[in-house]
Design an enzyme around this catalytic site. Structure first.
Site, PDB file in Angstrom:
ATOM      1  N   GLY A  66       6.910  -2.355  -3.250  1.00 25.65           N
ATOM      2  CA  GLY A  66       6.597  -1.126  -3.350  1.00 25.65           C
ATOM      3  C   GLY A  66       6.837  -0.145  -4.463  1.00 25.65           C
ATOM      4  O   GLY A  66       6.337  -0.224  -5.695  1.00 25.65           O
TER       5      GLY A  66
ATOM      6  N   PRO B  43       0.777  -1.364   0.121  1.00 22.67           N
ATOM      7  CA  PRO B  43      -0.101   0.114  -0.084  1.00 22.67           C
ATOM      8  C   PRO B  43       0.991   1.213  -0.068  1.00 22.67           C
ATOM      9  O   PRO B  43       1.778   1.333   0.670  1.00 22.67           O
ATOM     10  CB  PRO B  43      -0.861  -0.159   1.221  1.00 22.67           C
ATOM     11  CG  PRO B  43       0.138  -0.945   2.258  1.00 22.67           C
ATOM     12  CD  PRO B  43       0.793  -1.866   1.263  1.00 22.67           C
TER      13      PRO B  43
ATOM     14  N   ALA C 269       0.372   5.390  -0.141  1.00 23.64           N
ATOM     15  CA  ALA C 269      -0.610   6.418  -0.102  1.00 23.64           C
ATOM     16  C   ALA C 269      -0.313   7.446  -1.291  1.00 23.64           C
ATOM     17  O   ALA C 269       0.937   7.768  -1.480  1.00 23.64           O
ATOM     18  CB  ALA C 269      -0.786   7.266   0.972  1.00 23.64           C
TER      19      ALA C 269
ATOM     20  N   CYS D  83       4.062   3.170   9.160  1.00 26.70           N
ATOM     21  CA  CYS D  83       4.278   4.719   8.634  1.00 26.70           C
ATOM     22  C   CYS D  83       4.927   5.636   9.668  1.00 26.70           C
ATOM     23  O   CYS D  83       4.353   5.666  10.750  1.00 26.70           O
ATOM     24  CB  CYS D  83       2.943   5.122   8.268  1.00 26.70           C
ATOM     25  SG  CYS D  83       2.783   6.556   7.460  1.00 26.70           S
TER      26      CYS D  83
ATOM     27  N   ASN E 285       9.273  -7.199   3.212  1.00 24.64           N
ATOM     28  CA  ASN E 285       9.111  -6.108   2.003  1.00 24.64           C
ATOM     29  C   ASN E 285      10.245  -5.080   2.661  1.00 24.64           C
ATOM     30  O   ASN E 285      11.063  -5.058   3.744  1.00 24.64           O
ATOM     31  CB  ASN E 285       7.780  -5.261   2.670  1.00 24.64           C
ATOM     32  CG  ASN E 285       7.711  -3.719   2.227  1.00 24.64           C
ATOM     33  OD1 ASN E 285       8.004  -2.859   3.094  1.00 24.64           O
ATOM     34  ND2 ASN E 285       7.591  -3.847   1.098  1.00 24.64           N
ATOM     35  N   GLY E 286      10.606  -4.275   1.692  1.00 26.97           N
ATOM     36  CA  GLY E 286      11.635  -3.321   1.529  1.00 26.97           C
ATOM     37  C   GLY E 286      12.959  -3.427   0.588  1.00 26.97           C
ATOM     38  O   GLY E 286      13.548  -4.454   0.515  1.00 26.97           O
ATOM     39  N   ASP E 287      12.865  -2.497  -0.159  1.00 29.98           N
ATOM     40  CA  ASP E 287      14.190  -2.583  -1.467  1.00 29.98           C
ATOM     41  C   ASP E 287      14.044  -3.510  -2.353  1.00 29.98           C
ATOM     42  O   ASP E 287      15.272  -4.094  -2.524  1.00 29.98           O
ATOM     43  CB  ASP E 287      15.359  -2.185  -0.530  1.00 29.98           C
ATOM     44  CG  ASP E 287      15.211  -1.159   0.123  1.00 29.98           C
ATOM     45  OD1 ASP E 287      14.711  -0.168   0.026  1.00 29.98           O
ATOM     46  OD2 ASP E 287      16.711  -0.828   0.863  1.00 29.98           O
TER      47      ASP E 287
HETATM   48  C1  LIG Z   1       4.809   7.163  -1.329  1.00 29.32           C
HETATM   49  C2  LIG Z   1       4.567   6.025  -0.372  1.00 29.32           C
HETATM   50  C3  LIG Z   1       3.440   5.976   0.287  1.00 29.32           C
HETATM   51  C4  LIG Z   1       3.436   5.053   1.212  1.00 29.32           C
HETATM   52  N1  LIG Z   1       2.275   4.633   1.802  1.00 29.32           N
HETATM   53  C5  LIG Z   1       1.965   3.850   2.884  1.00 29.32           C
HETATM   54  C6  LIG Z   1       0.653   3.431   3.305  1.00 29.32           C
HETATM   55  O1  LIG Z   1      -0.471   4.025   2.851  1.00 29.32           O
HETATM   56  N2  LIG Z   1       0.753   2.298   4.238  1.00 29.32           N
HETATM   57  C7  LIG Z   1       1.639   1.597   4.365  1.00 29.32           C
HETATM   58  O2  LIG Z   1       1.464   0.662   5.141  1.00 29.32           O
HETATM   59  N3  LIG Z   1       3.021   1.832   3.871  1.00 29.32           N
HETATM   60  C8  LIG Z   1       2.978   2.838   3.081  1.00 29.32           C
HETATM   61  N4  LIG Z   1       4.255   3.035   2.558  1.00 29.32           N
HETATM   62  C9  LIG Z   1       5.361   2.057   2.627  1.00 29.32           C
HETATM   63  C10 LIG Z   1       5.092   0.963   1.516  1.00 29.32           C
HETATM   64  O3  LIG Z   1       4.212   0.182   1.697  1.00 29.32           O
HETATM   65  C11 LIG Z   1       6.594   0.054   1.685  1.00 29.32           C
HETATM   66  O4  LIG Z   1       6.553  -0.422   2.845  1.00 29.32           O
HETATM   67  C12 LIG Z   1       7.726   0.744   1.549  1.00 29.32           C
HETATM   68  O5  LIG Z   1       7.850   1.812   0.525  1.00 29.32           O
HETATM   69  C13 LIG Z   1       9.048  -0.209   1.376  1.00 29.32           C
HETATM   70  O6  LIG Z   1       8.816  -1.009   0.369  1.00 29.32           O
HETATM   71  P1  LIG Z   1       9.596  -0.676  -1.039  1.00 29.32           P
HETATM   72  O7  LIG Z   1      11.123  -0.805  -0.735  1.00 29.32           O
HETATM   73  O8  LIG Z   1       9.303  -1.934  -1.902  1.00 29.32           O
HETATM   74  O9  LIG Z   1       9.133   0.608  -1.561  1.00 29.32           O
HETATM   75  C14 LIG Z   1       4.294   3.930   1.520  1.00 29.32           C
HETATM   76  C15 LIG Z   1       5.743   4.176   1.027  1.00 29.32           C
HETATM   77  C16 LIG Z   1       5.854   5.154  -0.108  1.00 29.32           C
HETATM   78  C17 LIG Z   1       7.021   5.229  -0.987  1.00 29.32           C
END
Ligand SMILES: Cc1cc2nc3c(=O)[nH]c(=O)nc-3n(C[C@H](O)[C@H](O)[C@H](O)COP(=O)(O)O)c2cc1C
Length: 338
Positions: free
Chosen positions: A234, A26, A28, A110, A210-212
Site C-alpha cells: 500500500g 486498495p 481510498a 477498514c 499485507n502491512g508495513d
Molecule cells: C489512505 C488509505 C486509504 C485506504 N483505503 C482502503 C480501502 O479503500 N480499502 C481497503 O481495503 N483498505 C484500505 N486501506 C488499507 C490498505 O489497503 C492497507 O491494508 C494498509 O495501508 C496497510 O498496508 P501498507 O502498510 O502496505 O500501507 C487504506 C489505507 C490508506 C493508508
C-alpha cells in the site's frame, strides 16, 4: 535470507494466474484509475479499485462515479465493495460485475469511523455469523471469484482471523488478504505476521499478506514468515509506483533494480499528472495531484523548492511546467536513497 533462496510464489485467484504475486492495496483517495494503471505498468500483479459503498443508491455521487470508473484493460479487473447488509452487498456485487468486474473484493478491514458507524469494514469481525451471511450471499450472487480483505481480528485479545478465514473458505471465497493489524490498532504500531501465518495454516485458498511491507528485505522476510501466496503493498507504492518493478526484479533473478533514468521518471510523472487532470477535470485533478507530487518529492533529490511551489499552484499547466522545469535542472532526478 536472500532473494536467491526464495521461490517466487504463484498467485492464483479463481481462473486468474497473476503475472506477479505483488499486488497494489486498495487505498481510498490514492489508488484511483490513473494510479492503478501506473502500478500495473511497473508490474503490479493486480490492482483493486478503491472501496465503494454497497449502497448503490449513492453511486451517482462524483466520488462513487470515479471509484467505479473501472480500468477494463486490467486483467483481472478487481472491484472492492464495503457494507454490512448481505442482500445489499450481493446486489452491489452483481452491479459491479455488470460494469466489468472480474473479481469482487469484500472489504472487512477498514477501521474508518464512517464505515464503522454502519458496522462495516473491520467492525464486522465481531459478528462472525453476519460475516458468514455476507460472504455466502455475495458468492451466491455472482459467477466471478469473490475475495475478502480483512485484519487479524477485532482487537489484540480477539485475533479471530483464522476462524474468519475458515468461514470464508467454506463460503467459497477465492482468496484472502490479511492486514497484520487488528481493528483496534488502526494504523498504530507495527504489523505482525504470526497471525497471517496462522491464517495460511488454517486454509488452502490463497493468502495475501499485507502491512508495513516497505523494503525488498521486508518483503522477503514477510514471505518467509507467513508463507503467503502474495504480498499486498500500500503506502510504500505512494510516490514510488516502481516498487513493483523492484520487487519483481529482485525475486526473479536477484539482480538489483537499476534506478529509473531521469528522463523516464520525468515522462512518467508528467503522464501521471496529465492523466489525473483528465480523469478528475482540472480543478479536482490539480488538487488530487498535489498529494502524489508530495509523495514523489520524498524520493527526488534537491526537490524542496520544487515541492513548495508545485503544491501551491492552481492550474494543470503550471503543475506540468514546474515539473518539467525541475527535471530540466542538472541536480534534479531520483534521489540515490530512493
Ligand atoms: C489512505 C488509505 C486509504 C485506504 N483505503 C482502503 C480501502 O479503500 N480499502 C481497503 O481495503 N483498505 C484500505 N486501506 C488499507 C490498505 O489497503 C492497507 O491494508 C494498509 O495501508 C496497510 O498496508 P501498507 O502498510 O502496505 O500501507 C487504506 C489505507 C490508506 C493508508
Amino acid at each position: 535470507m536472500n532473494s536467491q533462496d526464495h521461490t517466487l510464489p504463484t498467485l492464483q485467484i479463481g481462473p486468474y494466474t497473476l503475472d506477479s504475486p505483488f499486488v497494489l492495496a486498495p487505498m481510498a483517495g490514492v489508488t484511483d484509475k490513473p494510479f492503478r494503471k501506473l502500478c500495473r505498468r511497473f508490474g503490479a500483479g493486480m490492482t483493486t479499485s478503491e472501496m465503494t459503498t454497497a449502497d448503490t443508491s449513492l453511486w451517482q455521487s462524483a466520488k462513487s462515479r470515479h471509484r467505479l470508473d473501472l480500468d477494463l484493460d486490467a486483467d483481472p479487473v478487481a472491484v472492492q465493495i464495503a457494507g454490512s447488509d448481505p442482500a445489499q452487498m450481493a446486489n452491489a456485487a452483481v452491479a459491479c460485475v455488470e460494469r466489468g468486474a472480474q473479481i469482487v473484493d469484500i472489504n472487512m478491514g477498514c477501521p474508518a469511523k464512517k464505515v464503522l458507524r454502519k458496522l462495516a469494514g473491520s467492525a464486522l469481525l465481531k459478528d462472525e455469523s453476519l460475516v458468514r451471511d455476507i460472504l455466502e450471499a455475495v458468492v451466491a450472487a455472482v459467477d466471478v471469484p469473490v475475495t475478502l480483505k480483512t485484519r487479524t481480528g477485532w482487537d489484540r485479545e480477539h485475533r479471530n482471523a483464522p476462524r474468519i478465514a475458515r468461514i470464508a473458505e467454506a463460503a467459497g471465497i477465492a482468496a484472502l488478504t490479511i492486514h497484520g493489524r487488528t481493528r483496534a490498532d488502526k494504523y498504530r504500531g507495527s504489523a505482525e505476521y504470526r497471525t497471517i501465518r496462522a491464517v495460511k495454516d488454517s486454509v488452502s485458498i490463497p493468502v495475501i499478506a499485507n502491512g508495513d511491507i516497505t523494503t525488498l528485505e521486508k518483503s522477503l522476510e514477510v514471505l518467509e514468515l507467513t508463507q503467503a501466496d502474495g504480498l499486498m503493498i500500500g503506502r510504500a507504492a505512494q510516490g514510488r509506483p516502481w516498487v513493483f518493478a523492484e520487487l519483481n526484479q529482485l525475486l526473479s533473478d536477484g539482480a538489483p533494480f537499476e534506478p529509473l533514468e531521469k528522463k523516464d521518471l520525468r515522462d512518467m510523472m508528467l503522464d501521471h499528472l496529465s492523466e489525473l487532470h483528465r480523469f478528475y477535470g482540472e480543478s479536482t485533478g490539480v488538487r488530487v495531484a498535489r498529494k502524489h507530487l508530495t509523495w514523489y518529492c520524498e524520493h527526488l533529490a534537491n526537490a524542496e523548492e520544487y515541492r513548495n511551489r508545485v503544491v501551491r499552484v492552481d492550474s494543470a499547466s503550471e503543475q506540468l511546467a514546474l515539473t518539467a522545469e525541475y527535471f530540466d535542472r542538472t541536480d534534479g532526478g531520483i534521489s540515490r536513497a530512493a
